[in-house]
Design a protein around this motif. Structure first.
Motif, mmCIF file in Angstrom:
data_model
loop_
_atom_site.group_PDB
_atom_site.id
_atom_site.type_symbol
_atom_site.label_atom_id
_atom_site.label_comp_id
_atom_site.label_asym_id
_atom_site.label_seq_id
_atom_site.Cartn_x
_atom_site.Cartn_y
_atom_site.Cartn_z
ATOM 1 N N VAL A 160 9.435 -6.089 -3.166
ATOM 2 C CA VAL A 160 10.873 -5.828 -3.203
ATOM 3 C C VAL A 160 11.609 -7.170 -3.164
ATOM 4 N N PRO A 161 12.438 -7.503 -4.176
ATOM 5 C CA PRO A 161 13.180 -8.781 -4.188
ATOM 6 C C PRO A 161 14.446 -8.695 -3.336
ATOM 7 N N VAL A 162 14.936 -9.856 -2.889
ATOM 8 C CA VAL A 162 16.169 -9.934 -2.111
ATOM 9 C C VAL A 162 16.826 -11.296 -2.342
ATOM 10 N N GLU A 163 18.153 -11.311 -2.483
ATOM 11 C CA GLU A 163 18.912 -12.554 -2.584
ATOM 12 C C GLU A 163 19.363 -12.930 -1.179
ATOM 13 N N ALA A 164 18.710 -13.977 -0.619
ATOM 14 C CA ALA A 164 18.944 -14.335 0.791
ATOM 15 C C ALA A 164 19.912 -15.497 0.936
ATOM 16 N N GLY A 165 21.018 -15.468 0.265
ATOM 17 C CA GLY A 165 22.053 -16.493 0.437
ATOM 18 C C GLY A 165 21.563 -17.861 0.023
ATOM 19 N N ASP A 166 21.716 -18.838 0.978
ATOM 20 C CA ASP A 166 21.326 -20.224 0.681
ATOM 21 C C ASP A 166 19.824 -20.409 0.640
ATOM 22 N N ARG A 167 19.040 -19.362 1.056
ATOM 23 C CA ARG A 167 17.584 -19.470 0.978
ATOM 24 C C ARG A 167 17.054 -19.049 -0.393
ATOM 25 N N GLY A 168 17.965 -18.616 -1.234
ATOM 26 C CA GLY A 168 17.574 -18.271 -2.601
ATOM 27 C C GLY A 168 16.939 -16.886 -2.709
ATOM 28 N N ARG A 169 16.229 -16.694 -3.789
ATOM 29 C CA ARG A 169 15.610 -15.388 -4.051
ATOM 30 C C ARG A 169 14.250 -15.321 -3.370
ATOM 31 N N LEU A 170 14.070 -14.297 -2.571
ATOM 32 C CA LEU A 170 12.812 -14.073 -1.861
ATOM 33 C C LEU A 170 12.203 -12.740 -2.314
ATOM 34 N N THR A 171 10.923 -12.635 -2.145
ATOM 35 C CA THR A 171 10.217 -11.380 -2.464
ATOM 36 C C THR A 171 9.383 -10.992 -1.256
ATOM 37 N N VAL A 172 9.544 -9.722 -0.847
ATOM 38 C CA VAL A 172 8.799 -9.208 0.300
ATOM 39 C C VAL A 172 7.667 -8.317 -0.229
ATOM 40 N N TYR A 173 6.439 -8.620 0.174
ATOM 41 C CA TYR A 173 5.258 -7.810 -0.157
ATOM 42 C C TYR A 173 4.823 -7.080 1.099
ATOM 43 N N ALA A 174 4.745 -5.761 1.009
ATOM 44 C CA ALA A 174 4.286 -4.943 2.135
ATOM 45 C C ALA A 174 3.247 -3.949 1.607
ATOM 46 N N GLY A 175 2.230 -3.692 2.425
ATOM 47 C CA GLY A 175 1.142 -2.813 2.001
ATOM 48 C C GLY A 175 1.117 -1.498 2.736
ATOM 49 N N GLY A 176 0.800 -0.446 1.996
ATOM 50 C CA GLY A 176 0.566 0.873 2.570
ATOM 51 C C GLY A 176 -0.922 1.189 2.472
ATOM 52 N N SER A 177 -1.532 1.619 3.549
ATOM 53 C CA SER A 177 -2.978 1.831 3.588
ATOM 54 C C SER A 177 -3.416 2.953 2.635
ATOM 55 N N LEU A 178 -4.558 2.699 1.973
ATOM 56 C CA LEU A 178 -5.158 3.696 1.068
ATOM 57 C C LEU A 178 -6.336 4.407 1.721
ATOM 58 N N ASP A 179 -6.492 4.258 3.019
ATOM 59 C CA ASP A 179 -7.604 4.930 3.703
ATOM 60 C C ASP A 179 -7.508 6.449 3.576
ATOM 61 N N ALA A 180 -6.298 6.992 3.711
ATOM 62 C CA ALA A 180 -6.120 8.443 3.613
ATOM 63 C C ALA A 180 -6.473 8.926 2.202
ATOM 64 N N GLU A 181 -6.051 8.137 1.201
ATOM 65 C CA GLU A 181 -6.347 8.520 -0.182
ATOM 66 C C GLU A 181 -7.841 8.521 -0.424
ATOM 67 N N GLN A 182 -8.520 7.466 0.003
ATOM 68 C CA GLN A 182 -9.960 7.373 -0.213
ATOM 69 C C GLN A 182 -10.717 8.446 0.556
ATOM 70 N N SER A 183 -10.277 8.728 1.757
ATOM 71 C CA SER A 183 -10.937 9.751 2.570
ATOM 72 C C SER A 183 -10.764 11.136 1.954
ATOM 73 N N ALA A 184 -9.529 11.441 1.506
ATOM 74 C CA ALA A 184 -9.268 12.753 0.917
ATOM 75 C C ALA A 184 -10.030 12.932 -0.395
ATOM 76 N N VAL A 185 -10.038 11.895 -1.232
ATOM 77 C CA VAL A 185 -10.745 11.983 -2.506
ATOM 78 C C VAL A 185 -12.243 12.140 -2.285
ATOM 79 N N ASN A 186 -12.780 11.374 -1.343
ATOM 80 C CA ASN A 186 -14.216 11.479 -1.057
ATOM 81 C C ASN A 186 -14.583 12.855 -0.510
ATOM 82 N N THR A 187 -13.722 13.387 0.349
ATOM 83 C CA THR A 187 -13.977 14.723 0.896
ATOM 84 C C THR A 187 -13.947 15.784 -0.202
ATOM 85 N N ALA A 188 -12.914 15.704 -1.055
ATOM 86 C CA ALA A 188 -12.811 16.664 -2.159
ATOM 87 C C ALA A 188 -14.001 16.540 -3.106
#
Length: 473
Positions: A160-188
């Motif tokens: 997600v990009p953000v214009e942080a004033g005098d610090r210029g353009r920043l980009t925030v990277y955040a992760g969502g865990s895929l453990d639930a996806e892998q567990s559900a797919v493996n179970t199915a």
């Protein structure tokens, strides 16, 4: 093996099992893809919410070292030059984002963090703080992995990009865990791998039993047909199941075919027997006369021998024509004038009155002429004094009528006289040389030409035979 898979039941079971297997694989793949897509979207939404929380803090001008970062999810803040300026405290390794760095570095230009500032008196108060900015638009997603506090996992990253004033353009990277996806797919997937073979086994077993029950009457029909073939007893019939389905209709059709075959065989046997009987008389008479002639030439009855020979020749011709008709010989499509043919056949018959209009028909001129000859001969044998032959048109039909003034034909016998070797007056017919084939031949020829031959009562009280043939187009 070939015999097993050559049966209808085996092929039906195999076919049903294959169809269900393909359907299950397709449905299972669709379910897995849909499940994975939904869980990936959930992980992406979670990552986006985490990133937007950090973006809101940066837009408000919060310093890097005071950002509230989720310690359970990997978070990175990268400036416009790709430098990591903030990250989760327990982050040890990351991939799938703009940089694999896990330790923040001083921002470009010496502003943005306290680590790169001078030891002036105002450094403690303003370290890493910038002016308020704006949240950018356009979230991008990527897949990767990260290690947090010694535990590695796969993640769905939101950038997600953000214009942080005098610090210029920043980009925030955040992760969502895929453990639930892998567990559900493996179970199915595990459930499918276990359940699909069991379901296919049930389908195969049910199909095998159902087809066995459905085809049991067919086996009964086959066995009875084999017994009929071995015994040559055409009076037997195959069993008809009470299911009122295709198998029952097959049994009914088979019985109808057997009945028609039995009738045909019996008719053929009667024909052979009657033909043998009819041929025996002239042959025996001719032989007797020839033997007498050999022993006593002066007693040889040449006229009688010639008469028997002619009778034998006529009977042989009739039998040959019937055999050709029974073999399905096509009558041809030659056009000819039925009126002219009628006048030709009546020529030389003093007792016959002809009223024949010109009318075109198609077929075999010789066979139709034979019909008229047989009808005229029959009428001459039974008439008292007069025979009338007329040809007229009735719509799309041409009708040739032969009437006499004799005793006529009783209504009960009007169909029987068209049977082969049937003579209502045995003594007179035999004396006149008739074998009971003339009317049978006439009707067979009429039917082969697409027409009909019927008998009724003539205006003079005798028999009225009407030959109907389609008019030639």
């Amino acid at each position: 093996m070939r015999r097993i898979f050559g049966s209808v039941r085996s092929r039906a079971t195999l076919g049903a099992t294959l169809v269900v297997a393909v359907a299950l694989v397709a449905a299972g793949a669709a379910v897995l893809l849909s499940l994975r897509s939904n869980l990936m979207d959930q992980a992406g939404n979670e990552a986006q919410r985490t990133a937007q929380n950090v973006v809101a803090q940066l837009a408000a001008g919060k310093p890097y070292d005071q950002l509230d970062l989720d310690d359970e999810s990997p978070v990175q803040v990268v400036d416009a030059n790709g430098t990591l300026v903030a990250a989760s405290d327990e982050l040890e390794r990351i991939s799938g984002t703009a940089t694999d760095a896990v330790k923040p570095q001083p921002p470009s230009g010496g502003t943005g963090t306290g680590a790169g500032a001078d030891d002036d008196d105002d450094a403690d108060d303003d370290s890493g703080r910038g002016e308020a900015g704006e949240i950018g638009e356009g979230t991008e997603f990527s897949d990767g992995s990260a290690t947090i506090d010694g535990e590695s996992a796969d993640y769905r990253f939101a950038a997600v990009p953000v214009e942080a004033g005098d610090r210029g353009r920043l980009t925030v990277y955040a992760g969502g865990s895929l453990d639930a996806e892998q567990s559900a797919v493996n179970t199915a997937l595990t459930v499918m791998l276990v359940g699909f073979p069991l379901l296919l086994g049930v389908v195969a077993g049910v199909t095998w039993l159902v087809t066995r029950r459905a085809l049991r009457p067919v086996e009964g029909i086959r066995g009875e047909m084999a017994a009929i073939t071995a015994s040559e007893d055409l009076a037997r019939r195959v069993p008809v199941p009470g299911t009122h389905d295709e198998v029952a209709r097959l049994a009914l059709t088979t019985n109808e075919t057997l009945a028609a075959l039995q009738t045909s065989v019996e008719r053929q046997r009667r024909f052979v027997a009657d033909a043998s009987h009819e041929l025996r008389s002239p042959i025996a008479s001719l032989r007797t006369q020839l033997e007498v002639g050999v022993a006593h030439p002066e007693l040889l009855d040449l006229d009688g021998a010639v008469e028997d020979t002619v009778r034998l020749q006529g009977l042989a011709a009739d039998l040959l024509l019937l055999a050709r008709l029974d073999a399905g010989e096509r009558p041809g499509d030659a056009r000819f004038d039925l009126g002219a043919l009628a006048r030709e056949q009546a020529e030389g018959r003093a007792e016959v009155t002809v009223e024949a209009r010109s009318a075109q028909v198609a077929g075999s001129r010789g066979q139709v002429g034979r019909v008229l000859t047989n009808l005229l001969d029959n009428a001459a044998r039974h008439a008292r004094s007069a025979v009338t032959l007329t040809v007229r048109r009735e719509g799309e039909w041409v009708v040739a009528a032969v009437a006499d003034d004799g005793d006529g034909v009783a209504e009960a016998d009007r169909e029987r006289i068209f049977e082969r070797f049937v003579r209502l007056d045995e003594a007179r017919s035999r004396d006149d040389g008739g074998a009971g084939l003339g009317l049978a031949i006439a009707r067979d020829v009429a039917v082969r030409h697409g027409g009909a031959l019927t008998v009724g009562r003539a205006p003079a009280g005798g028999a009225l035979f009407e030959l109907r043939l389609p008019q030639a187009q």
